[in-house]
Each structure stands twice: as structure tokens, then as C-alpha cells.
Design a protein around this motif. Sequence first.
Motif, PDB file in Angstrom:
ATOM      1  N   UNK A  88       0.748  -1.496   0.221  1.00 18.20           N
ATOM      2  CA  UNK A  88       0.424  -0.227  -0.069  1.00 18.20           C
ATOM      3  C   UNK A  88       0.893   1.387  -0.008  1.00 18.20           C
ATOM      4  N   UNK A  89       1.967   1.320   0.031  1.00 20.66           N
ATOM      5  CA  UNK A  89       3.011   2.214  -0.110  1.00 20.66           C
ATOM      6  C   UNK A  89       4.025   2.104  -0.651  1.00 20.66           C
ATOM      7  N   UNK A  90       5.063   3.120  -1.562  1.00 18.18           N
ATOM      8  CA  UNK A  90       6.197   2.828  -2.107  1.00 18.18           C
ATOM      9  C   UNK A  90       7.299   1.570  -1.904  1.00 18.18           C
ATOM     10  N   UNK A  91       7.961   0.647  -2.952  1.00 14.70           N
ATOM     11  CA  UNK A  91       8.515  -0.237  -2.162  1.00 14.70           C
ATOM     12  C   UNK A  91       9.865   0.120  -1.459  1.00 14.70           C
ATOM     13  N   UNK A  92      10.131  -0.448  -0.536  1.00 15.36           N
ATOM     14  CA  UNK A  92      11.548  -0.323   0.196  1.00 15.36           C
ATOM     15  C   UNK A  92      12.272  -1.397   0.303  1.00 15.36           C
ATOM     16  N   UNK A  93      13.253  -1.025  -1.169  1.00 18.71           N
ATOM     17  CA  UNK A  93      14.239  -1.796  -1.552  1.00 18.71           C
ATOM     18  C   UNK A  93      15.642  -1.850   0.127  1.00 18.71           C
ATOM     19  N   UNK A  94      15.483  -1.097   1.121  1.00 17.24           N
ATOM     20  CA  UNK A  94      16.572  -1.244   2.170  1.00 17.24           C
ATOM     21  C   UNK A  94      15.964  -2.389   3.095  1.00 17.24           C
ATOM     22  N   UNK A  95      14.641  -2.854   2.471  1.00 16.21           N
ATOM     23  CA  UNK A  95      14.532  -4.561   3.460  1.00 16.21           C
ATOM     24  C   UNK A  95      14.520  -5.429   2.760  1.00 16.21           C
ATOM     25  N   UNK A  96      15.923  -5.443   2.300  1.00 22.70           N
ATOM     26  CA  UNK A  96      16.590  -6.427   1.987  1.00 22.70           C
ATOM     27  C   UNK A  96      17.564  -7.276   2.888  1.00 22.70           C
ATOM     28  N   UNK A  97      18.077  -6.375   3.543  1.00 20.41           N
ATOM     29  CA  UNK A  97      18.665  -6.607   4.794  1.00 20.41           C
ATOM     30  C   UNK A  97      18.146  -7.599   5.470  1.00 20.41           C
ATOM     31  N   UNK A  98      16.570  -7.607   5.293  1.00 17.87           N
ATOM     32  CA  UNK A  98      15.981  -8.409   6.404  1.00 17.87           C
ATOM     33  C   UNK A  98      15.919  -9.468   6.713  1.00 17.87           C
ATOM     34  N   UNK A  99      16.015 -10.060   5.530  1.00 13.01           N
ATOM     35  CA  UNK A  99      16.079 -11.503   5.137  1.00 13.01           C
ATOM     36  C   UNK A  99      17.927 -12.131   5.297  1.00 13.01           C
ATOM     37  N   UNK A 100      18.278 -10.762   4.745  1.00  7.43           N
ATOM     38  CA  UNK A 100      19.972 -11.547   4.732  1.00  7.43           C
ATOM     39  C   UNK A 100      20.846 -11.784   5.761  1.00  7.43           C
ATOM     40  N   UNK A 101      20.347 -10.808   6.699  1.00  7.09           N
ATOM     41  CA  UNK A 101      20.776 -10.909   7.448  1.00  7.09           C
ATOM     42  C   UNK A 101      20.550 -12.352   8.915  1.00  7.09           C
ATOM     43  N   UNK A 102      19.255 -12.492   8.265  1.00  3.94           N
ATOM     44  CA  UNK A 102      19.158 -13.767   9.320  1.00  3.94           C
ATOM     45  C   UNK A 102      19.597 -14.817   8.694  1.00  3.94           C
ATOM     46  N   UNK A 103      20.098 -14.806   7.273  1.00  4.66           N
ATOM     47  CA  UNK A 103      20.465 -16.422   7.073  1.00  4.66           C
ATOM     48  C   UNK A 103      22.196 -16.412   7.186  1.00  4.66           C
ATOM     49  N   UNK A 130      21.082  -9.414  12.484  1.00  4.74           N
ATOM     50  CA  UNK A 130      19.909  -8.130  12.157  1.00  4.74           C
ATOM     51  C   UNK A 130      20.295  -7.616  13.630  1.00  4.74           C
ATOM     52  N   UNK A 131      20.734  -7.389  14.187  1.00  7.75           N
ATOM     53  CA  UNK A 131      21.178  -6.362  15.006  1.00  7.75           C
ATOM     54  C   UNK A 131      21.454  -5.071  13.925  1.00  7.75           C
ATOM     55  N   UNK A 132      23.125  -6.072  13.679  1.00  3.67           N
ATOM     56  CA  UNK A 132      23.545  -4.992  12.690  1.00  3.67           C
ATOM     57  C   UNK A 132      22.681  -4.561  11.824  1.00  3.67           C
ATOM     58  N   UNK A 133      21.948  -5.029  10.831  1.00  2.00           N
ATOM     59  CA  UNK A 133      21.127  -4.639   9.687  1.00  2.00           C
ATOM     60  C   UNK A 133      20.209  -3.627  10.317  1.00  2.00           C
ATOM     61  N   UNK A 134      19.767  -3.654  11.648  1.00  2.00           N
ATOM     62  CA  UNK A 134      18.819  -2.573  11.564  1.00  2.00           C
ATOM     63  C   UNK A 134      19.584  -1.137  12.331  1.00  2.00           C
ATOM     64  N   UNK A 135      20.515  -1.472  12.162  1.00  2.00           N
ATOM     65  CA  UNK A 135      21.696  -0.022  12.922  1.00  2.00           C
ATOM     66  C   UNK A 135      22.273  -0.409  11.661  1.00  2.00           C
ATOM     67  N   UNK A 136      22.316  -0.530  10.571  1.00  2.00           N
ATOM     68  CA  UNK A 136      23.115  -0.534   9.190  1.00  2.00           C
ATOM     69  C   UNK A 136      21.624   0.642   8.427  1.00  2.00           C
ATOM     70  N   UNK A 137      20.122   0.241   9.162  1.00  2.00           N
ATOM     71  CA  UNK A 137      19.398   0.851   8.135  1.00  2.00           C
ATOM     72  C   UNK A 137      18.494   2.110   9.146  1.00  2.00           C
TER      73      UNK A 137
END
Length: 280
Positions: A88-103, A130-137
Motif C-alpha cells: 500500500x506504499x512505495x517499495x522499500x529496497x532497504x528491507x532487502x537486508x532483513x532476510x540477508x541478515x537472518x541467513x 539482525x542487530x547489524x542490519x537494523x543499525x545499518x538502516x
Amino acid sequence: MDLDTIREVVIARERADLAALGPSAAVLAGGTFLFSEPQHRLVRLVDITGLGWPSFEIRDDGLEIAATCTLAEFAGAAPGRELGMPVLHEPWPGTALFARSCRALLASHKIWRTATVGGNVCLALPAGAVLGALVALDGKAQVWAADGADRSIPLREFVLAPGRTVLRPGDVLRSIHLPRSSLLARTSFRKIALAPLGRSGSVVMGRRERDGRGAITITAATTRPVVLDFAEPLTADAISDAVDGIDPALWFDDPHGSPEWRAHVTGMLAHEVAAELRES
């Protein structure tokens, strides 16, 4: 593991129930670390999953991620389907870090369905990707303080050392807020480990915002997340100078990598991240 010292489990239904926290009590959400080893000092657990926080809340200024959001829910967000619902909003490319950090975590999908974002943040482990991804964002921790006040703490300042955070006794991590500018940013991710399925030796994540500003975030290789900010495009010389300028005492030393090796490979990964961001 059975925790045979626990005498009471309090299911929190409202904020007032968190008063049960104290020196001999701990917050329970996923519990994957809590139940992994003896906790001799504990006699009470306060289960915060009963508070019913929604895992994601879209705000005008970004995204709120509940501390009780599971890693599986977190990893399920991706550009174009950030919240597992119609966009319902514009795409958020930054969320690509979510799955990558979990892996980047050494964990099964069974753990993903139980472990929480808040647990990964509050454990404050160097390998907490996951902490790192949230810091990166450029995330901010929204904390319910023991005195009833609310605190907003930049995640880059949240971790003091392995296993140590700025949380005070009785404080509870409520959520992580990610700003819209970071969610709209282009990102890059690199990881290295001594063994194919081993714990990460270095994880490097980059972010380039639409106005050209950027940042490189380093975790796993350092005792706490390290953020290198750049007001200008990420040039090779700027990256080398920034990595070389990291305090030598911050490089982590354990069986998964020596400080010298971590510093060397982090520099290589940082250059790869910067090159990808320049080309995107």
C-alpha cells in the motif's frame, strides 16, 4: 533446557505488569537463548508476548518493528512485499537486508519461527546480524523505561560491548523504528566465515540514500556494531581510511577469527560493498 530455578512465569497483559521485573527476573519472548543454558540467578520470567504488539506498523516517517517480531516474520519482508500483505506504499529496497541478515545467523528455520528481533538486539552479540542490519538502516530503539518514561536510543549507541547494552534494570525494548529515508535507500551485504556453515567472522552492510549520503556498518568482526558515515559518494580511498581508522581494540578475538584477519577481510568486504553501491 529446563530452568529449574524458575518459580513464577508472569504473562504481561499491560505495561504495569512489567513491574514484576527485577534482579532475579528476565524478559521472555522467544526464549531461544534463555533456555539454551542455565540461568541460576533467575526465579521469575515475564512473558511479553501477551502484550499483543503487532510485528510491523507502517508510519508516515517509516516502519516500527516490534521487539516480539519473530525472525521468520522479519525475514519474510522483502522489497515489494515488506509486510507479507498487499503493498500500500512505495517499495522499500532497504528491507532487502532483513532476510540477508537472518541467513547470516547460524540457526535453523525452527529457531527463526521462535527467536525474536528484540532478543537478537538485546543479546548484543558480535555475530548478531539482525542487530547489524537494523543499525545499518539507522534504526532507533524505543525503550519502555522502568520509571514509566519512554526513551529513544540510536541503535548505533545501544550496544556497549559483547552482551552489554545501555538498558537499565527493568527497561524493556518495545520496538525498533526505521526511518523512511533508510528504507528507500539502496543497500549491499557481504559476509565471510572461516567455515561454510560457521559463525560469521565479518558482516559488512552498506546503505546509500537518494541524496548521495551513505554508511558502512560492520558487525561480527567487532565487539559492537561500527558505523562509518560518508557525506559524499563512497570512494575507495575514503573506505580504506575509514576502516584503517577503527580503534584496534574494537576488533573481536575468538576461535572464529583473529583481530588481524577480521580487520583485513572487513576492509576487502567494505570495498566490495562500496563498489556495488556506486554502481547501483
